[in-house]
Design a protein around this motif. Structure first.
Motif, PDB file in Angstrom:
ATOM      1  N   ASP A   3      23.805  42.936  47.082  1.00 20.94           N
ATOM      2  CA  ASP A   3      23.096  42.589  46.266  1.00 20.94           C
ATOM      3  C   ASP A   3      23.622  41.362  45.114  1.00 20.94           C
ATOM      4  O   ASP A   3      22.797  41.201  44.277  1.00 20.94           O
ATOM      5  CB  ASP A   3      22.731  43.776  45.254  1.00 20.94           C
ATOM      6  CG  ASP A   3      24.094  44.367  44.798  1.00 20.94           C
ATOM      7  OD1 ASP A   3      25.090  44.104  44.823  1.00 20.94           O
ATOM      8  OD2 ASP A   3      24.051  45.571  44.189  1.00 20.94           O
ATOM      9  N   GLY A   4      24.709  41.041  45.237  1.00 22.35           N
ATOM     10  CA  GLY A   4      25.344  39.789  44.488  1.00 22.35           C
ATOM     11  C   GLY A   4      25.693  40.503  43.174  1.00 22.35           C
ATOM     12  O   GLY A   4      25.850  39.762  42.139  1.00 22.35           O
ATOM     13  N   SER A   5      25.717  41.895  42.794  1.00 18.21           N
ATOM     14  CA  SER A   5      25.921  42.433  41.417  1.00 18.21           C
ATOM     15  C   SER A   5      27.671  42.777  41.339  1.00 18.21           C
ATOM     16  O   SER A   5      27.818  43.054  40.258  1.00 18.21           O
ATOM     17  CB  SER A   5      25.066  43.611  41.114  1.00 18.21           C
ATOM     18  OG  SER A   5      25.434  44.666  42.149  1.00 18.21           O
ATOM     19  N   LYS A   6      28.107  42.621  42.552  1.00 19.15           N
ATOM     20  CA  LYS A   6      29.752  42.762  42.421  1.00 19.15           C
ATOM     21  C   LYS A   6      30.583  41.894  43.390  1.00 19.15           C
ATOM     22  O   LYS A   6      29.910  41.325  44.271  1.00 19.15           O
ATOM     23  CB  LYS A   6      30.116  44.444  42.417  1.00 19.15           C
ATOM     24  CG  LYS A   6      29.770  44.746  43.981  1.00 19.15           C
ATOM     25  CD  LYS A   6      30.157  46.143  43.763  1.00 19.15           C
ATOM     26  CE  LYS A   6      29.807  46.895  45.299  1.00 19.15           C
ATOM     27  NZ  LYS A   6      30.296  48.235  45.519  1.00 19.15           N
ATOM     28  N   LEU A   7      31.887  41.922  43.064  1.00 17.14           N
ATOM     29  CA  LEU A   7      32.847  41.195  43.962  1.00 17.14           C
ATOM     30  C   LEU A   7      33.022  41.829  45.114  1.00 17.14           C
ATOM     31  O   LEU A   7      32.880  43.159  45.229  1.00 17.14           O
ATOM     32  CB  LEU A   7      34.067  40.781  43.105  1.00 17.14           C
ATOM     33  CG  LEU A   7      33.928  39.995  42.118  1.00 17.14           C
ATOM     34  CD1 LEU A   7      35.232  39.756  41.353  1.00 17.14           C
ATOM     35  CD2 LEU A   7      33.297  38.613  42.414  1.00 17.14           C
ATOM     36  N   SER A   8      33.295  41.429  46.307  1.00 18.27           N
ATOM     37  CA  SER A   8      33.639  42.142  47.527  1.00 18.27           C
ATOM     38  C   SER A   8      35.080  42.786  47.527  1.00 18.27           C
ATOM     39  O   SER A   8      35.549  43.273  48.331  1.00 18.27           O
ATOM     40  CB  SER A   8      33.657  41.384  48.623  1.00 18.27           C
ATOM     41  OG  SER A   8      34.492  40.312  48.316  1.00 18.27           O
ATOM     42  N   TYR A   9      35.741  42.827  46.403  1.00 10.99           N
ATOM     43  CA  TYR A   9      37.249  43.226  46.266  1.00 10.99           C
ATOM     44  C   TYR A   9      37.327  43.421  44.558  1.00 10.99           C
ATOM     45  O   TYR A   9      36.468  43.527  43.804  1.00 10.99           O
ATOM     46  CB  TYR A   9      38.131  42.030  46.451  1.00 10.99           C
ATOM     47  CG  TYR A   9      37.814  40.795  45.883  1.00 10.99           C
ATOM     48  CD1 TYR A   9      38.737  40.629  44.635  1.00 10.99           C
ATOM     49  CD2 TYR A   9      37.070  39.924  46.164  1.00 10.99           C
ATOM     50  CE1 TYR A   9      38.384  39.458  43.702  1.00 10.99           C
ATOM     51  CE2 TYR A   9      36.510  38.732  45.373  1.00 10.99           C
ATOM     52  CZ  TYR A   9      37.317  38.384  44.480  1.00 10.99           C
ATOM     53  OH  TYR A   9      37.104  37.334  43.480  1.00 10.99           O
ATOM     54  N   ASN A  10      38.335  44.366  44.356  1.00  6.46           N
ATOM     55  CA  ASN A  10      38.725  44.901  43.000  1.00  6.46           C
ATOM     56  C   ASN A  10      39.368  43.781  42.115  1.00  6.46           C
ATOM     57  O   ASN A  10      40.613  43.467  42.370  1.00  6.46           O
ATOM     58  CB  ASN A  10      39.552  46.102  43.015  1.00  6.46           C
ATOM     59  CG  ASN A  10      39.606  46.560  41.767  1.00  6.46           C
ATOM     60  OD1 ASN A  10      39.363  46.057  40.489  1.00  6.46           O
ATOM     61  ND2 ASN A  10      39.690  48.063  42.005  1.00  6.46           N
ATOM     62  N   LEU A  11      38.690  43.168  41.431  1.00  3.56           N
ATOM     63  CA  LEU A  11      39.629  42.010  40.609  1.00  3.56           C
ATOM     64  C   LEU A  11      40.608  42.495  39.696  1.00  3.56           C
ATOM     65  O   LEU A  11      41.533  41.935  39.411  1.00  3.56           O
ATOM     66  CB  LEU A  11      38.276  41.523  39.584  1.00  3.56           C
ATOM     67  CG  LEU A  11      38.762  40.366  38.592  1.00  3.56           C
ATOM     68  CD1 LEU A  11      39.180  39.250  39.568  1.00  3.56           C
ATOM     69  CD2 LEU A  11      37.580  39.875  37.793  1.00  3.56           C
ATOM     70  N   ASP A  12      40.389  43.655  39.305  1.00  2.18           N
ATOM     71  CA  ASP A  12      41.437  44.521  38.572  1.00  2.18           C
ATOM     72  C   ASP A  12      42.991  44.764  39.443  1.00  2.18           C
ATOM     73  O   ASP A  12      43.823  44.837  38.819  1.00  2.18           O
ATOM     74  CB  ASP A  12      41.178  45.759  37.967  1.00  2.18           C
ATOM     75  CG  ASP A  12      40.103  45.703  36.746  1.00  2.18           C
ATOM     76  OD1 ASP A  12      39.927  44.786  36.078  1.00  2.18           O
ATOM     77  OD2 ASP A  12      39.026  46.592  36.563  1.00  2.18           O
ATOM     78  N   LYS A  13      42.773  44.651  40.680  1.00  4.01           N
ATOM     79  CA  LYS A  13      44.052  44.964  41.427  1.00  4.01           C
ATOM     80  C   LYS A  13      44.753  43.795  41.714  1.00  4.01           C
ATOM     81  O   LYS A  13      45.846  43.837  42.436  1.00  4.01           O
ATOM     82  CB  LYS A  13      43.312  45.780  42.856  1.00  4.01           C
ATOM     83  CG  LYS A  13      42.682  47.114  42.582  1.00  4.01           C
ATOM     84  CD  LYS A  13      43.765  48.220  42.180  1.00  4.01           C
ATOM     85  CE  LYS A  13      43.102  49.335  42.267  1.00  4.01           C
ATOM     86  NZ  LYS A  13      43.900  50.420  41.525  1.00  4.01           N
ATOM     87  N   LEU A  14      44.285  42.467  41.555  1.00  8.89           N
ATOM     88  CA  LEU A  14      44.964  41.189  41.626  1.00  8.89           C
ATOM     89  C   LEU A  14      46.107  41.260  40.936  1.00  8.89           C
ATOM     90  O   LEU A  14      46.001  41.425  39.720  1.00  8.89           O
ATOM     91  CB  LEU A  14      44.092  40.213  41.464  1.00  8.89           C
ATOM     92  CG  LEU A  14      42.599  40.166  42.490  1.00  8.89           C
ATOM     93  CD1 LEU A  14      41.752  38.927  42.358  1.00  8.89           C
ATOM     94  CD2 LEU A  14      43.002  40.229  43.857  1.00  8.89           C
ATOM     95  N   THR A  15      47.005  40.452  41.397  1.00  4.71           N
ATOM     96  CA  THR A  15      48.255  40.177  40.683  1.00  4.71           C
ATOM     97  C   THR A  15      48.280  38.676  40.366  1.00  4.71           C
ATOM     98  O   THR A  15      48.568  37.962  41.219  1.00  4.71           O
ATOM     99  CB  THR A  15      49.536  40.769  41.384  1.00  4.71           C
ATOM    100  OG1 THR A  15      49.563  42.035  41.648  1.00  4.71           O
ATOM    101  CG2 THR A  15      50.822  40.444  40.623  1.00  4.71           C
ATOM    102  N   TRP A  16      48.254  38.268  39.099  1.00  2.00           N
ATOM    103  CA  TRP A  16      47.966  36.846  38.586  1.00  2.00           C
ATOM    104  C   TRP A  16      49.518  36.397  38.500  1.00  2.00           C
ATOM    105  O   TRP A  16      50.370  36.903  37.465  1.00  2.00           O
ATOM    106  CB  TRP A  16      47.246  36.586  37.509  1.00  2.00           C
ATOM    107  CG  TRP A  16      45.699  37.219  38.212  1.00  2.00           C
ATOM    108  CD1 TRP A  16      45.245  38.367  38.059  1.00  2.00           C
ATOM    109  CD2 TRP A  16      44.750  36.294  38.589  1.00  2.00           C
ATOM    110  NE1 TRP A  16      44.008  38.201  38.613  1.00  2.00           N
ATOM    111  CE2 TRP A  16      43.603  37.094  39.002  1.00  2.00           C
ATOM    112  CE3 TRP A  16      44.881  34.939  38.750  1.00  2.00           C
ATOM    113  CZ2 TRP A  16      42.506  36.299  39.451  1.00  2.00           C
ATOM    114  CZ3 TRP A  16      43.805  34.259  39.545  1.00  2.00           C
ATOM    115  CH2 TRP A  16      42.706  35.081  39.864  1.00  2.00           C
ATOM    116  N   ASP A  17      49.644  34.927  38.353  1.00  2.12           N
ATOM    117  CA  ASP A  17      50.921  34.277  37.671  1.00  2.12           C
ATOM    118  C   ASP A  17      50.529  33.979  36.263  1.00  2.12           C
ATOM    119  O   ASP A  17      49.346  34.927  35.728  1.00  2.12           O
ATOM    120  CB  ASP A  17      51.029  32.851  38.346  1.00  2.12           C
ATOM    121  CG  ASP A  17      49.589  31.939  37.949  1.00  2.12           C
ATOM    122  OD1 ASP A  17      48.524  32.378  37.679  1.00  2.12           O
ATOM    123  OD2 ASP A  17      50.013  30.641  37.899  1.00  2.12           O
ATOM    124  N   THR A  18      51.206  33.822  35.468  1.00  2.09           N
ATOM    125  CA  THR A  18      51.200  33.828  34.159  1.00  2.09           C
ATOM    126  C   THR A  18      50.461  33.138  33.430  1.00  2.09           C
ATOM    127  O   THR A  18      49.748  33.503  32.591  1.00  2.09           O
ATOM    128  CB  THR A  18      52.675  33.656  33.289  1.00  2.09           C
ATOM    129  OG1 THR A  18      53.154  32.248  33.859  1.00  2.09           O
ATOM    130  CG2 THR A  18      53.810  34.439  33.636  1.00  2.09           C
TER     131      THR A  18
END
Length: 184
Positions: A3-18
């Motif tokens: 439906d395009g209303s959410k990402l196919s993965y959990n954005l909160d679980k990603l580990t980002w650089d500073t």
């Protein structure tokens, strides 16, 4: 994500650089596909995720969007309730030149590599970039990068040379402490 209303993965679980440019899972855009360093990407102002320019429906190839371009406002369709929101901003000459330098400095093998493979090597990439090459690259990628600017400023106003004369700390290859460009 049918439906395009959410990402196919959990954005909160990603580990980002500073700087929040790269995540260690190498998941981006609506589908979670990986990112190559030379990919043109847009960052959503709300969720801060990066989206491949080719996946952003409000951009066309005619826009000539390039890697490292930042003169825009963008909200992804998830954050904006179904439709992407996008507007181009007038870029400063400093930002135009820095975008050109970033694109000109990356060797082809780094542009086509996954970001996590080369992220730690970026600081070691130092190459001479002749001013005329910077000017030509800007001319070749005029499109959205130079939105609101006149080509006459590039040619008659010597905008690139003026900009480089005032940009301390841009690393493009000059020896010890210099600004890293050269006149050719």
């Amino acid at each position: 994500m049918a439906d395009g209303s959410k990402l196919s993965y959990n954005l909160d679980k990603l580990t980002w650089d500073t700087a929040h440019h790269f995540n260690s899972q190498n998941r981006y855009s609506y589908t979670g596909k990986g990112r190559k360093l030379g990919d043109a990407m847009l960052q959503c102002e709300t969720c801060m995720q990066w989206f491949h320019a080719k996946d952003v429906s409000c951009l066309t190839e005619r826009d000539n969007f390039v890697a490292f371009q930042r003169n825009y406002r963008f909200n992804c369709r998830i954050c904006s309730g179904g439709s992407e929101q996008f507007s181009l901003l007038t870029n400063t000459w400093s930002c135009i030149v820095v975008t050109a330098l970033h694109n000109l400095q990356l060797p082809l093998e780094m542009k086509n590599a996954d970001v996590m493979e080369v992220a730690t090597k970026l600081a070691d990439v130092v190459r001479w970039v002749p001013v005329d090459n910077v000017v030509q690259w800007i001319r070749d990628h005029w499109g959205s990068l130079c939105h609101g600017r006149s080509l006459a400023q590039l040619d008659e106003g010597n905008a690139v040379r003026k900009c480089l004369a005032h940009m301390d700390g841009v690393r493009t290859g000059r020896e010890r402490g210099g600004n890293g460009w050269r006149e050719c």
